[in-house]
Design an enzyme around this catalytic site. Sequence first.
Site, PDB file in Angstrom:
ATOM      1  N   TYR A  29       0.825  -1.210   0.000  1.00 32.45           N
ATOM      2  CA  TYR A  29       0.000   0.000   0.000  1.00 32.45           C
ATOM      3  C   TYR A  29       0.863   1.267   0.000  1.00 32.45           C
ATOM      4  CZ  TYR A  29      -3.884   3.123   1.097  1.00 32.45           C
ATOM      5  OH  TYR A  29      -4.823   4.105   1.054  1.00 32.45           O
ATOM      6  N   PHE A  58      -6.796  19.686 -25.142  1.00 25.39           N
ATOM      7  CA  PHE A  58      -7.490  18.440 -25.477  1.00 25.39           C
ATOM      8  C   PHE A  58      -8.872  18.497 -24.822  1.00 25.39           C
ATOM      9  CE2 PHE A  58      -8.592  13.961 -24.680  1.00 25.39           C
ATOM     10  CZ  PHE A  58      -8.709  13.589 -26.001  1.00 25.39           C
ATOM     11  N   ASP A  59      -9.815  17.666 -25.284  1.00 27.24           N
ATOM     12  CA  ASP A  59     -11.199  17.851 -24.818  1.00 27.24           C
ATOM     13  C   ASP A  59     -11.370  17.686 -23.306  1.00 27.24           C
ATOM     14  OD1 ASP A  59     -10.861  15.123 -25.025  1.00 27.24           O
ATOM     15  OD2 ASP A  59     -12.743  14.721 -26.053  1.00 27.24           O
ATOM     16  N   ASP A  66       1.334  19.602 -21.039  1.00 29.16           N
ATOM     17  CA  ASP A  66       0.473  18.438 -21.148  1.00 29.16           C
ATOM     18  C   ASP A  66       1.321  17.455 -21.943  1.00 29.16           C
ATOM     19  OD1 ASP A  66      -1.209  16.465 -22.070  1.00 29.16           O
ATOM     20  OD2 ASP A  66      -2.925  17.791 -22.329  1.00 29.16           O
ATOM     21  N   ALA A 106       1.441  14.196 -22.691  1.00 26.24           N
ATOM     22  CA  ALA A 106       0.995  12.870 -23.139  1.00 26.24           C
ATOM     23  C   ALA A 106       1.910  12.273 -24.216  1.00 26.24           C
ATOM     24  CB  ALA A 106      -0.445  12.957 -23.654  1.00 26.24           C
ATOM     25  N   LYS A 139      -0.195   7.109 -23.319  1.00 24.87           N
ATOM     26  CA  LYS A 139       0.373   7.366 -24.645  1.00 24.87           C
ATOM     27  C   LYS A 139       1.864   7.047 -24.585  1.00 24.87           C
ATOM     28  CE  LYS A 139      -3.532   9.947 -24.775  1.00 24.87           C
ATOM     29  NZ  LYS A 139      -4.475  10.015 -23.650  1.00 24.87           N
ATOM     30  N   HIS A 188     -19.685  13.772 -27.402  1.00 26.13           N
ATOM     31  CA  HIS A 188     -19.318  12.802 -28.445  1.00 26.13           C
ATOM     32  C   HIS A 188     -19.261  11.371 -27.929  1.00 26.13           C
ATOM     33  CE1 HIS A 188     -15.773  14.530 -26.551  1.00 26.13           C
ATOM     34  NE2 HIS A 188     -15.116  13.427 -26.826  1.00 26.13           N
TER      35      HIS A 188
HETATM   36  N1  F0G Z   1      -4.070  15.425 -22.843  1.00 25.74           N
HETATM   37  C1  F0G Z   1      -3.957  15.015 -24.101  1.00 25.74           C
HETATM   38  C2  F0G Z   1      -3.126  15.792 -25.075  1.00 25.74           C
HETATM   39  C3  F0G Z   1      -4.629  13.869 -24.517  1.00 25.74           C
HETATM   40  O1  F0G Z   1      -4.516  13.471 -25.777  1.00 25.74           O
HETATM   41  C4  F0G Z   1      -5.409  13.150 -23.569  1.00 25.74           C
HETATM   42  C5  F0G Z   1      -6.136  11.958 -23.955  1.00 25.74           C
HETATM   43  C6  F0G Z   1      -5.485  13.616 -22.257  1.00 25.74           C
HETATM   44  C7  F0G Z   1      -4.791  14.766 -21.929  1.00 25.74           C
HETATM   45  C8  F0G Z   1      -6.297  12.923 -21.203  1.00 25.74           C
HETATM   46  O2  F0G Z   1      -5.673  11.760 -20.812  1.00 25.74           O
HETATM   47  O3  F0G Z   1      -7.268   9.943 -21.453  1.00 25.74           O
HETATM   48  O4  F0G Z   1      -5.397   9.542 -19.866  1.00 25.74           O
HETATM   49  O5  F0G Z   1      -7.325  10.892 -19.167  1.00 25.74           O
HETATM   50  N2  F0G Z   1      -6.293  11.619 -25.126  1.00 25.74           N
HETATM   51  C9  F0G Z   1      -6.920  10.423 -25.624  1.00 25.74           C
HETATM   52  C10 F0G Z   1      -7.033  10.508 -27.119  1.00 25.74           C
HETATM   53  C11 F0G Z   1      -8.170  10.014 -24.940  1.00 25.74           C
HETATM   54  O6  F0G Z   1      -7.710   9.657 -27.704  1.00 25.74           O
HETATM   55  O7  F0G Z   1      -6.430  11.389 -27.720  1.00 25.74           O
HETATM   56  P1  F0G Z   1      -6.466  10.465 -20.295  1.00 25.74           P
END
Ligand code: F0G
Length: 478
Positions: A89, A141-142, A231, A233, A274, A464
């Site tokens: 833990y 990102f969304d 960010d 990723a 990613k 979406h």
């Molecule tokens: N930032 C970026 C640039 C992303 O592409 C994503 C996720 C996130 C943050 C959020 O991360 O999914 O781990 O919570 N992108 C995926 C995509 C879902 O399909 O581009 P997460």
Amino acid sequence: MPARAGRDANATQEVTVPFHTIIEPFRIKTVEPVRQTSREERDAALRAASYNPFKLRADDVLIDLLTDSGTGAMSSAQWAGMQRGDESYAGGRSWFAFEAAVKDITGFRHVMPTHQGRAAERILFGCAVSAGDVVPNNTHFDTTRANVEARGATALDILTPEGRQPQLIAPFKGDMDLEALERVLDECPGRVPLVMLTVTNNSGGGQPVRLANIRAVAEIAHGRGIPVFLDAARFAENAFFIKLREPGYEDREPIEIAREMFALVDGAAMSAKKDGLSNMGGFLALNDDALAQRCRENLILTEGFPTYGGLAGYDLEALAVGLKEALDPDYLRYRLRSVAYLGEKLTAAGVPIVQPPGGHAIYIDARAMLPHIPAELYPAWALSVVLYLEGGIRSVEIGSVMFGAQPDGSEKPAPLELVRLAFPRRVYTQSHVDYVAEVILYVNERRARIRGVRIVEAPPVLRHFSAVLEPVAGSLMV
Ligand code: F0G
């Protein structure tokens, strides 16, 4: 003539590489069958999914390019690491391996594991952003946008003019507009708690950001006492683009470039699904002790104890290995080349795509391909559904269904209508990519027959994922 990409705007490999066949830099040890379906079966599957690719059963998909997130194949070293995973833990061995890997690459003082990227975003914005604030980003990102807006703040996208022209070939179309940044900071004194840079710029076409831009953004923001966060990723892909395209970095290792990217800023939120090469995970890492303290309290409240966050010990172990594997030059060269290869095939056939190809995905410019479908009838969504119908390929719309709904309930067309074909890491081979190209070319020849779609039902936020749609003409193709 094979392309001998040099330090061109769209370079995806070094000039010194003598052979041009893309080989996957791995052998396949475990296989997973994918299933062929008939067009009739796919038609029925689409109806059952109310024309929303997110609601398809993955078993009904032949090539799944919905996302490159958490869909990668792990290496034998990662699987071995998972067996070693320490599920204690608190203070587990796997935590220390993970923390060491993140610190080695990012250099940040505080590392907090989260179950995925959006949890890191939620914790960061929850602790640093208040109602009425403004958060500039090259392009949110969304989920990042939704997490900023959930705080009652404004998520502002300030991409360079170059980045907003889909067909333009330029090396770093993910760069932030520096003049716009200065303007925003001047106009909103005290209301910008942090600036974010998304590397690579996913919603803007997977385009990289140059180190000089990260440096300039940091200088401008730091001059006003404002921290900058990445960010991160797809930080490894961004680092390789810098190696290929930014003067002075051709002889540097991707890991050195990544370290330099992180050294310029104050923290990072990362979806490690990613460039962490794992199926789950993320982190928030930063230097500010007081902010870290607040974030850690929130982490304990919502994700878990700070030495595991939202993850199992074996996830932490897979990430400790994956974060390093993602910086392997052989892997990155193969990855960027195979995406560019699909882009070259489409471009040669006249299919409009965001140029140059991004690091993790090809983005078809549906507005240019389907000029007969107005934004109100969601051309990119329609195209994405047709790619499934004709070839069993699942992609994702990044257009007006994803971004059209405004916080006040109104509707505004998105700046671009794109279909993203995202490549899972180390999953598909060159012949899969050839098949994808063949299907897209087939659909392109029949593009005049494609009709739009309408939304029948949708939630107000992140619609979406669950929207119910239908073809306006009664069928997708007439
Ligand atoms: N930032 C970026 C640039 C992303 O592409 C994503 C996720 C996130 C943050 C959020 O991360 O999914 O781990 O919570 N992108 C995926 C995509 C879902 O399909 O581009 P997460």
